[in-house]
Scaffold this motif. Structure first.
Motif, mmCIF file in Angstrom:
data_model
loop_
_atom_site.group_PDB
_atom_site.id
_atom_site.type_symbol
_atom_site.label_atom_id
_atom_site.label_comp_id
_atom_site.label_asym_id
_atom_site.label_seq_id
_atom_site.Cartn_x
_atom_site.Cartn_y
_atom_site.Cartn_z
ATOM 1 N N GLY A 128 0.797 -1.225 0.000
ATOM 2 C CA GLY A 128 0.000 0.000 0.000
ATOM 3 C C GLY A 128 0.830 1.275 0.000
ATOM 4 O O GLY A 128 0.373 2.316 -0.456
ATOM 5 N N GLU A 129 2.037 1.209 0.497
ATOM 6 C CA GLU A 129 2.883 2.403 0.565
ATOM 7 C C GLU A 129 4.036 2.360 -0.434
ATOM 8 O O GLU A 129 4.911 3.211 -0.414
ATOM 9 N N LEU A 130 3.995 1.413 -1.340
ATOM 10 C CA LEU A 130 5.098 1.185 -2.273
ATOM 11 C C LEU A 130 5.446 2.415 -3.113
ATOM 12 O O LEU A 130 6.614 2.698 -3.338
ATOM 13 N N PHE A 131 4.446 3.153 -3.568
ATOM 14 C CA PHE A 131 4.682 4.294 -4.457
ATOM 15 C C PHE A 131 4.584 5.633 -3.735
ATOM 16 O O PHE A 131 4.577 6.670 -4.377
ATOM 17 N N ARG A 132 4.524 5.602 -2.401
ATOM 18 C CA ARG A 132 4.468 6.852 -1.637
ATOM 19 C C ARG A 132 5.858 7.466 -1.543
ATOM 20 O O ARG A 132 6.839 6.766 -1.278
ATOM 21 N N PRO A 133 5.953 8.801 -1.743
ATOM 22 C CA PRO A 133 7.263 9.462 -1.633
ATOM 23 C C PRO A 133 7.845 9.335 -0.232
ATOM 24 O O PRO A 133 7.112 9.340 0.761
ATOM 25 N N PHE A 134 9.154 9.209 -0.186
ATOM 26 C CA PHE A 134 9.949 9.176 1.047
ATOM 27 C C PHE A 134 9.731 7.936 1.895
ATOM 28 O O PHE A 134 10.113 7.909 3.054
ATOM 29 N N VAL A 135 9.150 6.896 1.309
ATOM 30 C CA VAL A 135 9.008 5.618 2.005
ATOM 31 C C VAL A 135 10.017 4.671 1.375
ATOM 32 O O VAL A 135 9.983 4.422 0.171
ATOM 33 N N SER A 136 10.950 4.172 2.176
ATOM 34 C CA SER A 136 12.012 3.308 1.655
ATOM 35 C C SER A 136 12.255 2.150 2.606
ATOM 36 O O SER A 136 12.171 2.306 3.824
ATOM 37 N N SER A 137 12.564 1.012 2.033
ATOM 38 C CA SER A 137 12.943 -0.138 2.853
ATOM 39 C C SER A 137 14.460 -0.316 2.862
ATOM 40 O O SER A 137 14.962 -1.282 3.407
ATOM 41 N N LYS A 138 15.187 0.638 2.255
ATOM 42 C CA LYS A 138 16.640 0.526 2.118
ATOM 43 C C LYS A 138 17.405 1.246 3.224
ATOM 44 O O LYS A 138 18.623 1.307 3.181
ATOM 45 N N GLY A 139 16.703 1.811 4.176
ATOM 46 C CA GLY A 139 17.387 2.549 5.226
ATOM 47 C C GLY A 139 18.068 3.774 4.658
ATOM 48 O O GLY A 139 17.510 4.482 3.832
ATOM 49 N N ALA A 140 19.302 4.009 5.079
ATOM 50 C CA ALA A 140 20.048 5.189 4.638
ATOM 51 C C ALA A 140 20.455 5.118 3.166
ATOM 52 O O ALA A 140 20.843 6.121 2.585
ATOM 53 N N ARG A 141 20.345 3.938 2.554
ATOM 54 C CA ARG A 141 20.750 3.793 1.143
ATOM 55 C C ARG A 141 19.697 4.297 0.167
ATOM 56 O O ARG A 141 19.974 4.450 -1.013
ATOM 57 N N GLY A 142 18.474 4.533 0.618
ATOM 58 C CA GLY A 142 17.411 4.945 -0.298
ATOM 59 C C GLY A 142 16.748 6.233 0.127
ATOM 60 O O GLY A 142 16.679 6.551 1.309
ATOM 61 N N THR A 143 16.243 6.981 -0.873
ATOM 62 C CA THR A 143 15.543 8.229 -0.575
ATOM 63 C C THR A 143 14.040 8.019 -0.490
ATOM 64 O O THR A 143 13.320 8.868 0.027
#
Length: 138
Positions: A61-76
């Motif tokens: 549900g939050e896959l395409f929401r801005p600023f939501v990342s599962s990569k921690g510090a590696r992703g924006t």
């Protein structure tokens, strides 16, 4: 169809980069990129399949929401949101199929011809016809 080639390149690159990240720790990593027509006429599909860990159902549900990342510090958390925005600006979209532990299939759908694209024959056959508004008395 008029397109923004740099924008489409960025959208596809975001998806491929995510797929590469998803398979980083897999024993036999695999990312496949391909193109297909259809199944409905007038559409092109760009497919990106990986054998990564997949996406948990509660995260879809939050896959395409801005600023939501599962990569921690590696992703924006902007890659998928920006990619979807670019595809939608071109009249298309992105859909995902996933199975935890088995990977993901991202499908980028694009119309082959925009209703606003240039018609060299001048026939306007592919353009929707709009009726003039009724005249009103003032």
């Amino acid at each position: 169809m008029q397109v923004d080639p740099e924008g489409l390149h960025r959208a596809l690159l975001n998806i491929v980069t995510n797929a590469l990240d998803a398979v980083e720790d897999r024993k036999n990593p695999r990312v496949v990129v391909g193109t297909r027509l259809g199944p409905e006429p007038g559409w092109l599909r760009l497919l990106v399949r990986d054998n990564g860990t997949g996406i948990p159902p509660e995260k879809l549900g939050e896959l395409f929401r801005p600023f939501v990342s599962s990569k921690g510090a590696r992703g924006t958390g902007l890659g998928l949101a920006v990619s979807r925005k670019i595809l939608r600006e071109h009249g298309g979209d992105i859909v995902v199929q996933t199975e935890e532990g088995k990977g993901c299939l991202f499908t980028l759908r694009l119309p082959i011809k925009s209703p606003l694209s240039f018609d060299p024959t001048g026939s306007g056959a592919d353009l929707p016809v709009m009726e003039a508004p009724p005249e009103t008395e003032e």
